[in-house]
Scaffold this active site. Structure first.
Site, mmCIF file in Angstrom:
data_model
loop_
_atom_site.group_PDB
_atom_site.id
_atom_site.type_symbol
_atom_site.label_atom_id
_atom_site.label_comp_id
_atom_site.label_asym_id
_atom_site.label_seq_id
_atom_site.Cartn_x
_atom_site.Cartn_y
_atom_site.Cartn_z
ATOM 1 N N THR A 42 -15.043 22.546 2.864
ATOM 2 C CA THR A 42 -16.215 21.685 2.741
ATOM 3 C C THR A 42 -16.097 20.899 1.451
ATOM 4 O OG1 THR A 42 -17.525 23.252 1.462
ATOM 5 C CG2 THR A 42 -17.686 23.427 3.859
ATOM 6 N N ASP A 75 -6.205 25.879 9.437
ATOM 7 C CA ASP A 75 -6.311 24.539 8.833
ATOM 8 C C ASP A 75 -5.497 23.550 9.659
ATOM 9 O OD1 ASP A 75 -6.340 22.311 7.300
ATOM 10 O OD2 ASP A 75 -5.753 23.298 5.425
ATOM 11 N N ASP A 105 0.845 -1.183 0.000
ATOM 12 C CA ASP A 105 0.000 0.000 0.000
ATOM 13 C C ASP A 105 0.880 1.232 0.000
ATOM 14 O OD1 ASP A 105 -2.632 -0.853 -0.102
ATOM 15 O OD2 ASP A 105 -2.536 -1.536 1.979
#
Lengths: 709, 554
Positions: free
Chosen positions: A392, A357, A320
């Site tokens: 969003t 953020d 991965d």
């Protein structure tokens, strides 16, 4: 950190110098502790499972009888050392098992009787369920239990309601609590672990006596140990060599009688024991147990020895991207301003837009601006009248609106299309070089974040794009070298990622993997595994989610993360308690090391015979054919001292090699031809030469023992 | 010409001739074994035998066919020998005794050609031609057929079919052995080998005595005797007899013939597995062992001292034909003991302990360098399997050879194979030495006498068939025991080889990667040579110590 077994998880991800696979050191006290077990294992019913050592034991019985009938110092010395040879072989196995037993003991303690609070007729969201107390061992598949802070989870299961922090140190040795919640891929809980906070409802998924801890105990104790395919094959070869030497010695008697040198039974038995491959025969099962144990020390539980061997054979590794090849998150690497905007201006805007953020990406922007352009990170409180606009899914951007004495300055950063539309809607016209910058970053495997600014001064609005932030996947250090090593070992690495093919290609290039699977779905993974297996390849992978389960089951080596769902853990044939996908590489190395250790000691054992012949044959026959004394190239003192030296060497070499058997031979990833060359020199040639020296040295001492002169 | 120069020239000529044959003959045999088309003659044979030549057999059926074929052959030959006086061209020979008939039938069917009789005084022409020579062809073909099945085990994927025994044998006889035998029989006749139906010649010798010499169809027997690594001579003296091997030239031709098929088969192997390098590696191992062996025996015969005749002038010529000399005798001795041929042009009994011991050791290697037709290649491939297994572990993977994994099942058959022959040799020799009556058959006493027995048992168990001379082996005990050992020594290994072939054919091949043990490099050649020498050395060291070593070390 509990003093268990499963100790510190080793630091992962290794730097330039690849990590050596090594095991714990052998404690001499462990030998003493295992001695009673070693004697117990002399039971012929147990010995018969190991044909080579069984022959030694039968030989020891024969020499004992012979020594009783016609006692001599020589006969008793040989007899004693033959018994010791058997004991040493058992000791190797007992020591290997002993390590597991200690671990099992600690695990058992966690299995103490727990009272479970079973919920009768529980449904999601129900409040009217009845709770009853039952012993943990009475829980059945599908029962629901409630567990609250401070209580021990009574059995393996999946969280079906609630979220809780759980202390899993009992099984992982890791004291930091982990979060377990209903739904998703973090829902599995293990019996014997402890809930630290909150309340969860757990649906039991294991039968009593078959829980994860039960299986772990069985595994580390070696109770469920079966001979692996490769071990069986080697045993067959060793058994046939034993038979050949047995025949060679039994038929020697009529030849010797004809020559007028009929041999006493003690000497014939000594010759057989010296010739049959006792070294590898004695250490074979210890090597297997120690191999499993090395995995356990790395906090990996292999459900079968077969899986460990398969790991050595793996041709293709599915890795991965996130967590294995790259660090979990992307980081800002560069600010690329458009024409007419300075880098500092862009960096400042980017930093301002990211102050609130809290995502790792956002933090990395603030840090980069601070480090490279000395822009001080400003706290959210410092800015007056700043209004933060969170990210969003609809807007796909975040930023800040600053009220700077009448002038309202809006800064946004986000996906290129979103920010550019926002700029256009506010009357701006992004220049062509924005598109170029964005495309360039995408092509290099990075993620572009566009920074836009709209200023409102009264009715005047100016909107423009300031530049682009280059977010980059940060490769784990040293991965490229590791993949190079794997390639030299003949293992192909395939990176699995959800990224688009362009990004995936760039990262694959940078990391140096051989291939990649972009925008991978579980079905794609499954198809890839099938395709590889069609071509006769063995595939290893890691996984944690329920949707990984089919692929984990299909893969030849499926390593499930302990944090994953119980479906994944059920499907894989190994569980990594540290949930560290990079460990797959180490697992492969341990698998290889296991086989190499077996091969090396087999070679060593057979090569040893040459010297023993040169010790024993002249001792047997130089009396009748004096010319044969020229074979006594070690110039051993006398026939009795020569034979005794060979037998003592044969026994002592077993003890001397126990640490090697437990630790495994040194393994450095390289091509098959190089590996073979090195091991032949070391164990083939070493096995040829060492006993000449060893037997000679022993003889120098033994010749002074009265009765052996 | 100086002996040394002549010796070197012979060796060089032989090596060049073998090297030149390697590719064409190897490739030709590969085509014969893999071609789809049947010849007309072959189709007739299949129809007569009720065989469907287009259907491949499972390994068990292949094995049953081979065993049934051998059983019928033994019975037929036994009957033939017992009843030979009733057939024409018998030269008035008496029926052969029961135990000798069994021994001889077993000997020729197993490609051993151990001869406990004198050809010229026991066998009529018809038995020699229609009985013994037929087996010379088919027993050689059976060996090649079995190795073809083993190679198919490596090349085929996930199937239970390893080929058709009847097709393989028929093709090898018709396409390879017959044409080559015809050509070389003519060459040998041209070079002076006898070929007639004259019967006995009564000749007055210079000394004034009378000698009876038997003529016969010798050249036609001689070609297949060498080519099929049979070794059963028309005359008791075998290739030392001037009618069988009149000159240095025929001697060289015969050595070439007995080596050529076995040395070319690795090319066939390489061609069939689609990687010539694999074939080169195998032939390199064979060549290394053969060269070393020639060097050791020649050096011993040139410079060492014979135990039986001591160090007198010309002592080393004892037991060797003057027309060949030491070099050609040593070359022949090594070639015949390293193949399972067993033809001889000198008495190995008279060799020095070092030289004679080496010929025993050559056979103990299991007839693999290059070995009998087919059996040499499958023998060395089994040892390669063992070598790959141990070496494969040392590179950290489940060992695999030519893409096929070596797991418990495969190792079981390989182990049984390497176990069989030593067990037969040692148990046989042990029995012979345990019975005082059988020990009395030795010519010499002491270590040399033991060498005679050890040589005989090694020779029959490995299907070589050469004799050390000295041992009087035409007794009921030796005929019976050696006959049984020949049969076990030939067919038990075949059972294991074919079982292994079946097990390999069923596998899905593993792709080759950098992690795969390379089996075509000098490294592997060295490894395989080492494994062969060590495994054989360890098995037989005690026995050798009491025979040749005890003699040779003073």
């Amino acid at each position: 950190m509990p003093t268990t077994a499963v100790s510190t998880p080793a630091p992962q991800g290794a730097g330039r110098q690849p990590q050596r696979v090594s095991g714990g050191l052998l404690d001499p006290k462990q030998l003493l502790r295992s001695l009673p077990d070693a004697f117990r294992k002399l039971d012929p019913r147990l010995m018969v499972r190991n044909p080579v050592m069984f022959v030694v034991e039968v030989g020891a019985v024969l020499t004992t009888l012979s020594a009783v009938r016609t006692p001599s110092v020589f006969a008793w010395v040989i007899t004693a050392w033959l018994w010791l040879t058997s004991v040493f072989a058992n000791l190797a196995e007992a020591v290997a098992e002993g390590r597991g037993k200690a671990q099992a003991e600690t695990l058992r303690r966690t299995r103490t009787t727990v009272t479970a609070r079973r919920l009768v007729g529980w449904r999601p969201g129900a409040t009217d369920t009845v709770e009853e107390e039952v012993p943990g061992v009475d829980l059945r598949l599908g029962d629901q239990v409630v567990v609250e802070a401070g209580q021990v989870i009574p059995g393996d299961g999946d969280v079906v309601e609630g979220i809780a922090s759980v202390d899993e140190s009992a099984i992982t040795g890791e004291s930091a609590p982990v979060i377990r919640e209903s739904g998703g891929d973090r829902s599995a809980v293990t019996g014997g672990t402890k809930v630290l906070s909150d309340r969860i409802v757990v649906k039991i998924t294991s039968k009593p006596g078959e829980t994860f801890i039960d299986r772990m105990i069985a595994l580390v104790e070696g109770a469920s140990r079966q001979k692996t395919p490769n071990e069986i094959a080697l045993n067959i070869l060793l058994a046939s060599l034993t038979i050949i030497f047995l025949i060679a010695v039994v038929t020697l008697q009529p030849f010797a009688a004809f020559a007028g040198a009929e041999q006493p039974i003690v000497i014939l038995v000594a010759l057989v024991v010296a010739l049959i491959p006792t070294t590898i025969g004695a250490l074979l099962s210890a090597i297997g147990i120690a191999g499993m144990d090395r995995l356990v020390q790395r906090n990996v539980l292999a459900m079968s020895g077969h899986a460990v061997e398969a790991a050595g054979d793996v041709n293709t590794l599915l890795l991965d991207k996130t967590g294995t090849i790259t660090l979990g998150n992307r980081q800002a690497a560069e600010f690329l301003p458009v024409h007419g905007v300075s880098v500092e201006e862009l960096a400042d805007a980017a930093q301002l837009s990211s102050i609130a953020d809290e995502t790792p990406e956002g933090r990395s922007i603030v840090v980069l601006a601070k480090q490279r352009y000395a822009l001080r990170g400003r706290g959210t409180g410092e800015l007056d009248r700043a209004e933060f606009v969170p990210f969003t899914a609809q807007s796909r951007m975040s930023g800040v609106d600053l009220d700077d004495s009448g002038e309202i300055r809006s800064l946004r950063k986000g996906a290129a299309t979103a920010v550019m539309r926002w700029v256009r809607e506010n009357g701006g016209h992004p220049t062509a070089d924005v598109g170029q910058l964005v495309d360039g970053i995408s092509a290099s495997g990075g993620t572009p974040l566009v920074v836009g600014q709209v200023s409102r001064h009264g009715a005047v609005r100016t909107a423009r794009v300031l530049g682009v932030i280059h977010l980059k996947d940060i490769l784990k250090e040293g991965m490229r070298e590791r993949f190079d090593e794997l390639r030299r070992m003949g293992i192909r690495t395939v990176m699995i990622t959800g990224d688009n093919p362009l990004t995936a290609y760039a990262i694959a290039q940078e990391a140096g993997v051989d291939d990649f699977l972009a925008e991978a779905t579980p079905e794609d993974k499954m198809a890839l595994i099938r395709r590889e297996q069609e071509g006769g390849k063995l595939v290893a992978m890691t996984g944690d989610g329920t949707n990984d389960a089919p692929a984990l089951a299909q893969a030849d080596v499926g390593v499930a993360m302990n944090t994953g769902t119980s479906a994944a853990k059920e499907a894989g044939n190994m569980v990594d308690l540290d949930s560290n996908p990079t460990k797959l590489i180490e697992i492969v190395e341990i698998g290889k090391q296991l086989l190499i250790t077996r091969g090396a000691l087999t070679t060593f054992s057979i090569a040893n015979d040459v010297a023993k012949y040169f010790a024993i044959i002249p001792a047997m026959f130089a009396g009748v054919y004096p010319g044969l004394d020229r074979l006594n190239i070690m110039r051993l003192h006398s026939p009795t001292s020569a034979i005794a030296s060979a037998i003592v060497f044969n026994a002592l070499i077993i003890i001397a090699l126990i640490p090697l058997a437990l630790r495994g031979v040194r393994y450095r990833p390289s091509s098959a031809a190089e590996l073979l060359g090195r091991n032949i020199w070391m164990y083939g040639l070493g096995g040829l030469v060492l006993p000449f020296i060893g037997i000679k040295l022993l003889d120098l001492g033994i010749q002074f023992i009265p009765g052996l002169r | 010409m100086d002996d040394t120069l002549a010796g070197w020239l012979q060796v060089i000529a032989l090596v060049v001739a073998l090297a030149l044959s390697f590719r064409p003959l190897g490739d030709y045999m590969a085509r014969a074994l893999t071609g789809e088309r049947h010849w007309r003659a072959e189709r007739l044979i299949y129809r007569a035998g009720g065989v469907n030549g287009d259907v491949d057999q499972r390994w068990s059926v292949y094995l049953r066919s081979a065993l049934a074929f051998a059983a019928v052959s033994v019975l037929f030959l036994y009957g033939f020998l017992r009843l030979q006086s009733h057939f024409p061209l018998s030269l008035g020979m008496k029926p052969v005794s029961a135990d000798l008939s069994f021994n001889t039938a077993a000997s020729f069917v197993t490609n051993t050609n151990w001869q406990a009789y004198s050809g010229e005084s026991a066998m009529g022409y018809l038995v020699q031609m229609a009985g013994l020579a037929v087996q010379n062809f088919v027993s050689a073909a059976v060996g090649i057929a079995v190795v073809a099945a083993l190679i198919r085990g490596f090349t085929r994927k996930q199937t239970d079919r390893v080929g058709n025994f009847w097709v393989d044998v028929t093709r090898i006889v018709l396409r390879v052995l017959l044409p080559m035998s015809v050509v070389f029989a003519i060459v040998l006749v041209a070079a002076g080998v006898m070929q007639n139906f004259h019967g006995a010649y009564d000749i007055a010798t210079i000394a004034g005595g009378h000698q009876t010499l038997t003529g016969g169809p010798v050249a036609s027997q001689e070609a297949i005797k060498e080519l099929g690594t049979n070794g059963g001579g028309f005359y008791n003296a075998n290739s030392a007899h001037p009618f069988e091997n009149p000159s240095a030239l025929t001697n060289l031709i015969e050595i070439y013939l007995l080596l050529v098929i076995s040395f070319s088969l690795p090319r066939t192997f390489g061609a069939m597995v689609g990687d010539h390098r694999q074939g080169y590696a195998i032939v390199a191992v064979m060549a290394v062992i053969w060269t070393a062996s020639v060097a050791i025996v020649t050096a011993n015969e040139l410079h060492s001292v014979s135990s039986t005749v001591g160090h007198t002038a010309g002592a080393m010529a004892e037991g060797k034909e003057t027309r060949f000399g030491i070099w050609a005798s040593a070359l022949f001795a090594v070639s015949t003991t390293l193949t399972s041929c067993g033809a001889v042009n000198s008495a190995h009994d008279s060799y020095t302990p070092g030289g004679g011991g080496m010929t025993i050791f050559d056979m103990m290697l299991g007839e693999i360098a290059p070995g009998g037709t087919g059996s040499g290649l499958y023998g060395i491939l089994i040892l390669a399997v063992v070598a790959v297994f141990v070496a494969g572990l040392m590179v950290g993977r489940t060992p695999e050879y030519l893409g096929k994994k070596l797991r418990g099942r495969e190792m079981k058959f390989a182990s049984l194979y390497i176990l069989t022959t030593p067990a037969l040799v040692l148990v046989g020799a042990g029995l012979a030495m345990a019975f005082p009556g059988e020990r009395a058959a030795m010519l010499n006493s002491g270590a040399h006498g033991f060498s005679e027995v050890l040589y005989a048992l090694t020779s029959v168990a490995n299907n070589n068939g050469s004799a050390f001379a000295g041992l009087s082996a035409n007794t009921v005990w030796y005929n019976t025991v050696l006959g049984v050992i020949m049969i076990l020594g030939r067919f038990l290994p075949m059972v294991f080889v074919l079982a292994l072939a079946g097990s390999l054919a069923g596998q899905r091949p593993v792709p080759v990667t950098a992690g795969t043990l390379p089996t075509h490099r000098p490294q592997f050649v060295g490894l395989l040579t080492g494994v062969i020498l060590i495994v054989v050395g360890l098995t037989y060291f005690p026995a050798l110590a009491l025979g040749p070593l005890a003699e040779g070390l003073h």
